[in-house]
Each structure stands twice: as C-alpha cells, then as structure tokens.
Design an enzyme around this catalytic site. Structure first.
Site, PDB file in Angstrom:
ATOM      1  CB  THR A  25      -0.933   0.029   1.225  1.00  0.00           C
ATOM      2  OG1 THR A  25      -0.152   0.092   2.426  1.00  0.00           O
ATOM      3  CG2 THR A  25      -1.824  -1.202   1.263  1.00  0.00           C
ATOM      4  N   GLY A  26       0.373   2.319  -0.612  1.00  0.00           N
ATOM      5  CA  GLY A  26       1.109   3.579  -0.639  1.00  0.00           C
ATOM      6  C   GLY A  26       2.484   3.433  -1.255  1.00  0.00           C
ATOM      7  CB  SER A  27       3.884   1.015  -3.238  1.00  0.00           C
ATOM      8  OG  SER A  27       2.699   0.519  -3.820  1.00  0.00           O
ATOM      9  CB  THR A  28       2.683   5.861  -6.418  1.00  0.00           C
ATOM     10  OG1 THR A  28       2.241   6.767  -5.394  1.00  0.00           O
ATOM     11  CG2 THR A  28       1.530   4.929  -6.806  1.00  0.00           C
ATOM     12  CB  SER A  29       6.319   8.469  -4.176  1.00  0.00           C
ATOM     13  OG  SER A  29       5.432   8.703  -3.095  1.00  0.00           O
ATOM     14  N   GLY A  30       8.461   7.170  -2.575  1.00  0.00           N
ATOM     15  CA  GLY A  30       9.085   6.989  -1.277  1.00  0.00           C
ATOM     16  C   GLY A  30       9.514   5.572  -0.948  1.00  0.00           C
ATOM     17  CB  ILE A  31       9.577   3.811   2.335  1.00  0.00           C
ATOM     18  CG1 ILE A  31      10.537   4.774   3.043  1.00  0.00           C
ATOM     19  CG2 ILE A  31       9.803   2.379   2.830  1.00  0.00           C
ATOM     20  CD1 ILE A  31      10.290   4.908   4.539  1.00  0.00           C
ATOM     21  CE1 TYR A  44       2.803   9.051  10.145  1.00  0.00           C
ATOM     22  CE2 TYR A  44       4.582   9.539  11.689  1.00  0.00           C
ATOM     23  CZ  TYR A  44       4.132   8.933  10.530  1.00  0.00           C
ATOM     24  OH  TYR A  44       5.012   8.198   9.765  1.00  0.00           O
TER      25      TYR A  44
END
Length: 264
Positions: free
Chosen positions: A13-19, A154
C-alpha cells in the site's frame, strides 16, 4: 544474497513513491509479482512506467485506491483475491500541535494508517494461514517511540500498529506465516526533499546545511546523523518478507539510524 522471493505475490500500500516505491523496485528485482497502490490512477500509471524502466521484465500491476474512502478495501479485495506478502505501508500525517489537531485529522489518520492495515490483514491473513506461508509487514515509524510534539496523532497511529502486529503474530503459532513491524527513521523521500528545498529557501541556506541542522536539533539522538535512503529501509523489508526470515515473528525492527535511545 538470494532472498528466494521469485514468483511471490506482493501487495504494497502507498507505493507510488518513497519507501513503498523502493520496496516495489526491490521485490521486482528479486523476481516477485508486485501490486503497487496509489490514490489516483495517474500516480499508479506513472509509478508503473518508472518501475518498468528501472527493472527489466518487471511483473508489476497497480491498483488505484484512496484509503480515506470506505470503498478502497472492497476494490482491493476484488482485484487481488490472494497474495503471499502484504506490506501495510500507506500513511498520512498532519504536522499540528495537539490542541490544533481536529477530530477530523484524528479520524482520517486512524482510517488510513491503522484501519486500512486492520482490514487488509483481516482479509489476507486467514488465506496465508490456509496456504501455510505468508508475510505481513507493518511500516510503523521512529515517531511511535519519539513522539514529536507536532505529530502526537500520527505517532499514536504508528504505536497502534506495533500492538496490532504483535497481536496478529501470536495467531500464527505453528505456521509458516510471520507478522512483523518496521520502524524507519527520517528518510529522504520525495516529501523530505521538498521540505529541505523549502526550508533552505526560507532560511537562505543550502539543503545540506538544513539537513545538518535538522539532525543537530530535531533528531540529535540519531547515530546515523543523516537521512536514510528509501532503499536502505526497503532492503530490511525485503529480508523480513523472505523465507530467510522464518525465525523472526512478532518483532518490531528499528531502521531508524539509532535515533530511538535504549537497548530495546
């Protein structure tokens, strides 16, 4: 090192940029089939193009789903009935003092950072146990323990992931399924690069000077004394996701550059 990840199916999940993107790239280089995820179809398509340009014969697919939307989980469940490895990486934050953080901020961070992981794990973990092999990895943060004053909400969500991870690990006893969490430190993602650029412009300094000052003030406990590269976090995630990590279960692994004091 051969990580034995060929032909494993991975969802990040959340893998279009960064880590998350660095993890996807690493899994693809190991021969895995990777499903990436972003909030929009455009971001997913752009990330797939970059991954295919970076990794020859990349077996990569994408799913656009925004975890603020209650329909996101259903979209994913329909698109991916079963996987070998789940990386719960997606996360959002609001840099606000406690008294400035609204109920909406709290609800959105819990929905994206925690409930998406709960819902995906509830769907995929029983399938992993049934096939007697699987890996679930929760990407927490050094903030789960450091708890900066402007990131209390957060940090609370990232601490919750540690309990969730440990609790789920206890349900895998006697199987070849493991559940672990990862605690990255300050990492040079696209967001961090923008922060350095903006701060350098405001202060009339170079980006290198801003970064150096960040570790003298905000993260003076860091032993690394620099931002980690996304690949350095991804490398640990790949190992924890591999068959080689079979003896590691229910663990919270720090990749924080030594920023969290103590021996545990």
């Amino acid at each position: 090192m051969e990580l034995e990840l060929q032909h494993k199916t991975v969802f990040i999940t959340g893998s279009t940029s960064g880590i998350g993107f660095a993890m996807a790239e690493g899994f693809l280089k190991e021969g895995a089939h990777v499903f990436i995820n972003g909030r929009t179809q455009n971001s997913v398509d752009n990330a797939i193009d970059k991954l295919k340009a970076s990794v020859s014969n990349a077996n990569v697919s994408g799913i656009a789903a925004n975890f603020k939307d209650s329909n996101a989980i259903e979209i994913i469940q329909e698109a991916i009935p079963q996987i070998d490895i789940l990386i719960n990486n997606v996360g959002i934050f609001a840099s606000k003092l406690f008294e400035e953080t609204t109920d909406t901020d709290w609800h959105e961070m819990f929905q994206v950072n925690v409930m998406s992981s709960v819902q995906l794990s509830r769907f995929f973990l029983p399938k992993m146990i049934a096939q007697n092999w699987g890996r679930i990895l929760f990407v927490s943060s050094e903030c789960a323990q450091l708890v900066p004053a402007d990131l209390i909400a957060y940090s609370t969500t990232k601490t919750a992931l540690l309990s969730l991870s440990r609790g789920l690990a206890q349900t895998t006893k006697g199987t070849k399924v493991t559940v672990n969490s990862l605690l990255p430190g300050s990492t040079l993602t696209e967001g961090a690069v923008e922060f350095l650029k903006d701060q350098a412009s405001k202060d009339g300094k170079t980006e290198a000077q801003v970064a150096e000052n960040f570790f003298k003030t905000d993260r003076n406990s860091s032993l690394l004394q620099r931002f980690a590269q996304p690949k350095e976090i991804a490398d640990m995630a790949l190992f924890l996701s591999s068959p080689l990590s079979a003896a590691t279960n229910g663990a919270a692994i720090k990749v924080d550059g030594g920023s969290v004091p103590g021996i545990l």
